[in-house]
Each structure stands twice: as structure tokens, then as C-alpha cells.
Motif scaffolding. Structure first.
Motif, short mmCIF file in Angstrom:
data_model
loop_
_atom_site.label_atom_id
_atom_site.label_comp_id
_atom_site.label_asym_id
_atom_site.label_seq_id
_atom_site.Cartn_x
_atom_site.Cartn_y
_atom_site.Cartn_z
N PRO A 79 8.61 -8.78 4.58
CA PRO A 79 7.94 -7.62 3.99
C PRO A 79 8.71 -6.30 4.12
N ALA A 80 9.70 -6.24 5.01
CA ALA A 80 10.46 -5.00 5.21
C ALA A 80 11.77 -4.99 4.44
N THR A 81 12.00 -6.01 3.61
CA THR A 81 13.27 -6.12 2.90
C THR A 81 13.05 -6.30 1.40
N LYS A 134 0.81 -1.22 0.00
CA LYS A 134 0.00 0.00 0.00
C LYS A 134 0.84 1.26 0.00
N ILE A 135 1.99 1.24 0.69
CA ILE A 135 2.77 2.46 0.84
C ILE A 135 4.02 2.51 -0.03
N ASP A 136 4.41 1.37 -0.60
CA ASP A 136 5.71 1.35 -1.29
C ASP A 136 5.68 0.45 -2.52
N TRP A 172 8.85 -2.10 -4.60
CA TRP A 172 8.58 -3.55 -4.59
C TRP A 172 9.52 -4.24 -5.58
N THR A 173 10.79 -4.13 -5.32
CA THR A 173 11.77 -4.71 -6.23
C THR A 173 13.12 -4.77 -5.52
#
Length: 225
Positions: free
Chosen positions: A198-200, A27-29, A33-34
Motif C-alpha cells: 500500500p505504500a508503493t 483516503k489520502i492519496d 493511485w497509479t
């Protein structure tokens, strides 16, 4: 109390972070996403390490699926005896595990020893690399060493049943009490990587390049000074 935390609370916490974290990240990034490419900085170790890792990660994944999620009696029903299964886990699983370990080691070595690649890397990139090397090493060690030392241990009668219990919300922490330490470490760090996912840059694993073969070529021209 410690067993309840490690084998009940922690797994559910990591799974929750994995699901909610991916929704939040998307939703925020979406533009992040890569994985940031560093191919132009160094190609040799990237190519070898990436090929070895991606060549082995799929059979390793499906090996875990079969070994952990498919009950032993189901496999026996189609003719895969306990002895035959363990031979496959030892030789086939061990082979792909070693290949994956070599690939991750090369990718991690490249990230920390090449100054330009290291400057491009975030703290989470380096953390994930080291954690993946450690997880893979512990998996290979458990498969090739622990299984031969603790000959009477069968993870399909302990870890597999416990893990399947998580999915039906009835995990039995007692099943993990006598599991060898190498397997316990491998399981715990495996869940931790799911929490960090999800944070990496690991989120790029979900971005399948369906249009890759139809895309236009990118033309690079050397600047003449």
C-alpha cells in the motif's frame, strides 16, 4: 518463540498492514493511485520486461492459488494425481517463473542503469523492484533446485496446510519447522511485499483500465523551434 513470530505474528501483521494501508492510501492519496510513466524516457527494456512480467504473473498467481489453497485430496478427486501435479508445477510453473524473473530483471536493470529513469524513481520503487526480483528468484530456485535436492519434501503437506490455517485463525507454526530454507525465504519475503504494497506504486495493480478502449486518443505534436 522465533517460529511463532515468523509463522504466526509476522503473517498476520503483514496482512493487517496490507488491508489498513490500502484504506489509508485510498483516503489520502487517490490521485497517486497509479504508477508514474517513464515510457517517453526509455521504451525498449520497458516493453520487453513489462510484456514478459505481465504475461507470466497471472499464471504464477493462479499456480500459487492452486498449490497453496486447494487441498491435495481435492485435486486427486478430479484426477490430478500427486505425480501429475508436481510435473505441472515443475515444468509449467518453472517456465512461467523463469519468464517472470527475466521480465523483472530487465525492468530492474532499466530502473537502476538508466539515469533519467532512476531520477524519476523513488526509493520505494527501487526497493520493490529488487524485492520482486529476489522473491521471484527464490521461487524459481525452490521449484527447480530445492524440489530436486530435497526429494521427500512436499510443500502441499506443510506450507499449504500452514497457510490455510492462517485463514481460519489456527496456524500451526510447527508445520514450517522442517521446510527447506529456500521455501521459508520465499514465503517470508512474499508477506513482506504485501506489507509494503500500500505504500508503493504496486497499488496501481487494483486500477483496472475498464475505459481504456473507449478513451479518446492523445495527440502529440512536435514543437517547431
Amino acid at each position: 518463540m522465533i517460529d511463532q513470530f515468523l509463522w504466526v505474528i509476522l503473517p498476520y501483521l503483514c496482512i493487517a498492514i496490507f488491508i489498513v494501508g490500502h484504506i489509508w492510501r485510498y483516503k489520502i492519496d487517490q490521485f497517486g493511485w497509479t504508477a508514474k510513466s517513464s515510457e517517453f524516457i526509455e521504451k525498449k527494456y520497458l516493453m520487453i520486461g513489462s510484456i514478459l512480467f505481465h504475461f507470466s504473473v497471472i499464471p504464477v498467481f493462479f499456480g500459487h492459488v492452486v498449490g497453496l489453497l486447494v487441498p491435495a485430496r481435492w485435486l486427486e478427486g478430479i484426477g490430478v494425481t500427486n505425480h501429475l501435479y508436481h510435473l505441472g508445477a515443475l515444468y509449467v510453473g518453472g517456465f512461467f517463473g523463469i519468464v517472470m524473473l527475466i521480465g523483472m530483471f530487465l525492468l530492474t536493470l532499466r530502473r537502476v542503469t538508466n539515469k533519467s529513469v532512476r531520477r524519476l524513481s523513488s526509493a520505494s520503487d527501487i526497493l520493490v523492484n529488487f524485492l520482486l526480483v529476489f522473491i521471484t528468484f527464490m521461487g524459481v530456485y525452490a521449484t527447480l533446485v530445492t524440489n530436486n535436492i530435497v526429494v521427500d519434501f512436499d510443500y502441499r503437506q506443510t506450507i499449504s496446510i500452514w497457510l490455510r490455517g492462517l485463514f481460519v485463525f489456527s496456524p500451526d507454526a510447527n508445520l514450517m519447522t522442517d521446510v527447506p530454507l529456500a521455501f521459508k525465504i520465499h514465503v517470508i519475503t512474499g508477506f513482506l511485499i504485501f506489507a509494503l504494497w500500500p505504500a508503493t506504486r504496486l497499488v496501481h495493480a487494483w486500477s483496472l483500465p475498464f475505459l481504456y478502449f473507449n478513451r479518446s486518443y492523445i495527440v502529440y505534436r512536435k514543437h517547431k523551434s
